[in-house]
Design an enzyme around this catalytic site. Sequence first.
Site, PDB file in Angstrom:
ATOM      1  CB  CYS A  65      -0.955   0.003   1.183  1.00  7.79           C
ATOM      2  SG  CYS A  65      -0.140  -0.107   2.785  1.00  7.79           S
ATOM      3  CG  HIS A 100      -4.276   0.392   4.819  1.00 11.25           C
ATOM      4  ND1 HIS A 100      -3.762  -0.331   3.778  1.00 11.25           N
ATOM      5  CD2 HIS A 100      -5.360   1.062   4.316  1.00 11.25           C
ATOM      6  CE1 HIS A 100      -4.480  -0.149   2.699  1.00 11.25           C
ATOM      7  NE2 HIS A 100      -5.467   0.704   2.995  1.00 11.25           N
ATOM      8  CG  ASP A 105      -7.871   1.813   0.866  1.00  8.47           C
ATOM      9  OD1 ASP A 105      -6.741   1.335   0.645  1.00  8.47           O
ATOM     10  OD2 ASP A 105      -8.518   1.575   1.908  1.00  8.47           O
TER      11      ASP A 105
END
Length: 579
Positions: free
Chosen positions: A361, A492, A513
Amino acid sequence: MVSMAAATLACEICGEELLPDEMKTHFLLKHIENDMDCPLCSLSAVTFDELCFHISAAHPDNSPVAPPGRLLSPDYEAAKNGSDCSSGTAGETKEDPDGPSSAGEPALVTSALKTQNTEARRTFGRERPEDDSETVEPPSLPRDKLVKLACPMCSLVCSSYPILQEHVELHLQEQPQGSGSCHCAPSLSPSGETRLDCPMCSLVCSDSFSLQEHVELHLDQEAAMNSSGSRGLDLELARQLQEEENQRRRREETKQEKEEFKKLQRQFGVDGSGGYCRQMERAMERAVTKGLMSPVEFHCKKAEMMETLASGVDDGTTRTSSVVRALHEYYQTQDADCVHVWLSADTDHFCSSVGDKGWGCGYRNFQMLLSSLHRLETYAAILQEKTVPSIPQLQRMIEGAWKEGLDPQGASHFNQRLLGTRAWVGATEIFSLLTFLGISSRIIDFHRPTGPADTHPLLFDWVRQYFSSSTKLPPRLTSTSLPPLYLQHHGHSCSIVGLEQKRNGKLCLLVLDPASSVSDTQRLLSRSTAATAVRSIRKFPGSLKHKQYQVVVSQDVLSAQERQMKISNSKILCAEKIP
């Protein structure tokens, strides 16, 4: 004792009647050289000397005053004439034709001798009958030999048995009753006073009562020492058991720490199991195993992947272009509930692929940020290549930043290596990468909740100040030339590309996201599905409840001097904490 019958003598030990001349030979052959039995216990099959020693040691109270020993020189006439005792010295020996005798060796009393003393006395523990008053004259012995009888309790040597008997009885009277040794035997001082020696030390007592009290003190002290020694042993044992328990606990803690550390290594991708390329290959191998991919297709995709990785450019399979422009179009015509909407510069969305699923991520959010910086003229001078690097290439770039001296603590944390791993990256690595590219940036740290229910209202206020640079009343829809914000929380990260302000005054973040798939993000591009897709990117204050959030904001281009200063100052990275 020997009783005479006619011209024969009866052996006192076995009762056999023999002539006087045969008695000595019988005594030597039958009783001295052969095995004998103890008359006081069950001991048997011992020699005469062993029997004498046994009786004097095991039966001191029942032993004879003068036990039979070795016949030194039988001369009955000398004994009959009552020769006086001749004193000897300790260890003195006298020659004798029949054998030597030492002062410390029990003297043999010939069985032919019989004392005229009619008093009861012990012979091998047997009392002589009181009515045995008959005096039997022993046979005559050669006059050329002298009888030498040694006292078994001292060095005195007597010439007759009666004198030896009386002398030994004096020893027994002086010895305390019931005592098997003479350690506590009383002695007389030069002044005539009784002296009792302590058997355990050199103290001399004047009476038995004092001696008893003194000995009891010895015994009490010994018992106390034994007790303290026992307590010391118990304490030592307890300490040893505690030490073993501590060692066992430390081993278990060490083992648990190692297991937890391995779990963290697997979680953060630094367990040596391979990086992006290896994870992609495994995913394709599983697809072939399940029949979802043919072997030919597997080799073709693997070749394409290797070619893309060699070029260092992202293959674009997870990219959705111009997402912020699609949002601008949506807010122009719809969502009347919003009073104000702020949007960043146009940005592309990059989602995770099978090669970086679960750990990529941070890299994907940097790709989103870089796609926006490519569209801004401010950064065009330093970002001449308009391509977006692949994840392995970004890992190489971060390693290059570490080699130039950026964030040495972070480099040490990753052991100076990212390429070929599945290691997570966060706000500090994004800061180092931007500085490496010559872009000025800051880290804003919202280190604790500042609102009810662990919310972060100050984070929303700061984002509004970032997008609304002017103090004038903004229009309903504002498209800025500001790059998106990198938002990091534990585990995250995502990218903030806009902000909504509702009619009731509430603020709502617009977030892209990397976990959203390509198909979900592409719904923002269609007017028919945009309204539903926008709901999935809205983040209200109640949705952000992690304890800590960090924001990386890109500001401007660094000069060569400013870049070098940033590198020097990055030895200890400092974030701006709010509040």
